[in-house]
Motif scaffolding. Structure first.
Motif, mmCIF file in Angstrom:
data_model
loop_
_atom_site.group_PDB
_atom_site.id
_atom_site.type_symbol
_atom_site.label_atom_id
_atom_site.label_comp_id
_atom_site.label_asym_id
_atom_site.label_seq_id
_atom_site.Cartn_x
_atom_site.Cartn_y
_atom_site.Cartn_z
ATOM 1 N N SER A 51 34.620 39.446 49.028
ATOM 2 C CA SER A 51 34.369 38.542 47.903
ATOM 3 C C SER A 51 35.158 38.940 46.659
ATOM 4 O O SER A 51 35.412 40.113 46.415
ATOM 5 C CB SER A 51 32.874 38.520 47.558
ATOM 6 N N THR A 52 35.529 37.946 45.883
ATOM 7 C CA THR A 52 36.200 38.198 44.612
ATOM 8 C C THR A 52 35.330 37.788 43.427
ATOM 9 O O THR A 52 35.778 37.866 42.280
ATOM 10 C CB THR A 52 37.539 37.448 44.537
ATOM 11 N N SER A 53 34.108 37.347 43.701
ATOM 12 C CA SER A 53 33.201 36.959 42.623
ATOM 13 C C SER A 53 31.781 37.377 42.971
ATOM 14 O O SER A 53 31.479 37.690 44.123
ATOM 15 C CB SER A 53 33.259 35.449 42.377
ATOM 16 N N GLY A 54 30.927 37.391 41.979
ATOM 17 C CA GLY A 54 29.536 37.790 42.174
ATOM 18 C C GLY A 54 28.783 37.715 40.868
ATOM 19 O O GLY A 54 29.069 36.846 40.033
ATOM 20 N N THR A 55 27.868 38.651 40.662
ATOM 21 C CA THR A 55 27.016 38.628 39.473
ATOM 22 C C THR A 55 26.871 40.018 38.874
ATOM 23 O O THR A 55 26.666 40.992 39.595
ATOM 24 C CB THR A 55 25.607 38.097 39.828
ATOM 25 N N VAL A 56 26.973 40.085 37.559
ATOM 26 C CA VAL A 56 26.674 41.309 36.810
ATOM 27 C C VAL A 56 25.344 41.101 36.106
ATOM 28 O O VAL A 56 25.130 40.065 35.468
ATOM 29 C CB VAL A 56 27.774 41.631 35.781
ATOM 30 N N THR A 57 24.446 42.073 36.251
ATOM 31 C CA THR A 57 23.144 42.029 35.585
ATOM 32 C C THR A 57 22.926 43.352 34.870
ATOM 33 O O THR A 57 23.273 44.409 35.406
ATOM 34 C CB THR A 57 22.004 41.814 36.607
ATOM 35 N N PHE A 76 35.813 40.272 40.764
ATOM 36 C CA PHE A 76 36.196 41.559 41.338
ATOM 37 C C PHE A 76 37.674 41.515 41.741
ATOM 38 O O PHE A 76 38.388 40.569 41.432
ATOM 39 C CB PHE A 76 35.315 41.871 42.546
ATOM 40 N N GLY A 77 38.109 42.561 42.437
ATOM 41 C CA GLY A 77 39.495 42.654 42.859
ATOM 42 C C GLY A 77 39.919 41.514 43.778
ATOM 43 O O GLY A 77 39.122 40.991 44.563
#
Length: 233
Positions: A51-57, A76-77
């Motif tokens: 994956s190159t995307s996601g969530t920061v919490t 992400f990378g």
């Protein structure tokens, strides 16, 4: 790593926590093997290693419980995520693991209320990524004589991404040459990163106002499952 590219010690091999039905809804930090020992934590989670995307919490621990203080979409990378101890420089991958956050920096002034040491980016500010340099994985002003310009980031040229940033303690205190240099939590560029974690500018400013170095915040990077699952850290 160069942002916007279309991409401490060796971590112990900890077993995944077994989640019972009664704990399936527990806050993420409570399902982690290690959160760094402080009372603040940032989690950066991707669906999978590719994956190159996601969530920061970002989380606060208060009265023995972890409570989310905010969240934002993350990038992400360009080549996904890989275990930090196995990462190689130039692979456009984001290192998974649990890392300290030594200091903040930025081209723009620190948001009002920032408690972290905040280093201003100047015209002669460079981050050396040259494995042959004594300044490997270090900020230098001016660029170190033994650090090739082609193997360094002229920080001020990344006005969008480095408006605000936090240094991630990946391969930083005891650098292993070839593992990677210049991993930050910074403002989004145009797309995936070359190994950093990025968030929208407003979220980065909120994180800087929230983060308290006296509460020892760490950044945990990982995936929802598999070998790089965030619950391992």
């Amino acid at each position: 790593m160069r942002p916007g590219v279309v991409p401490t010690a060796v971590l112990a091999c900890l077993s995944l926590l077994v989640l019972g039905a009664g704990r399936s809804s527990s806050p993420l930090p409570e399902r982690m093997a290690d959160t760094g020992g402080g009372s603040q934590l940032i989690t950066a989670v991707a669906a999978g290693a590719g994956s190159t995307s996601g969530t920061v919490t970002w989380w606060n621990r208060t009265d023995g419980r972890w409570v989310a203080a905010g969240s934002a979409p993350a990038r992400f990378g360009a080549k996904g995520l890989v275990e930090g101890a196995a990462r190689r420089q130039g692979t456009n991958t984001t290192p998974t693991g649990l890392y300290g956050l030594p200091y903040a920096f930025g081209i723009e002034a620190a948001p009002r209320g920032t408690a972290y040491r905040y280093r201003p980016v100047r015209a002669d500010s460079w981050w050396c990524q040259d494995g042959d340099s004594r300044a490997y994985n270090r900020w230098t002003e001016p660029r170190a004589a033994d650090c090739r310009a082609a193997e360094a980031e002229h920080l001020i040229t990344y006005r969008r991404q480095y408006a605000h940033a936090l240094v991630v303690d990946f391969n930083y205190h005891r650098p292993v040459r070839g593992r990677g240099a210049g991993i930050f939590l910074h403002v989004n560029g145009r797309g995936a990163t070359a190994g950093c974690v990025s968030v929208p500018k407003d979220a980065m400013r909120r994180i800087l106002r929230w983060a308290d170095p006296d509460r020892a915040p760490h950044l945990a990077i990982g995936t929802e499952g598999g070998r790089t699952a965030i619950t391992r850290y």
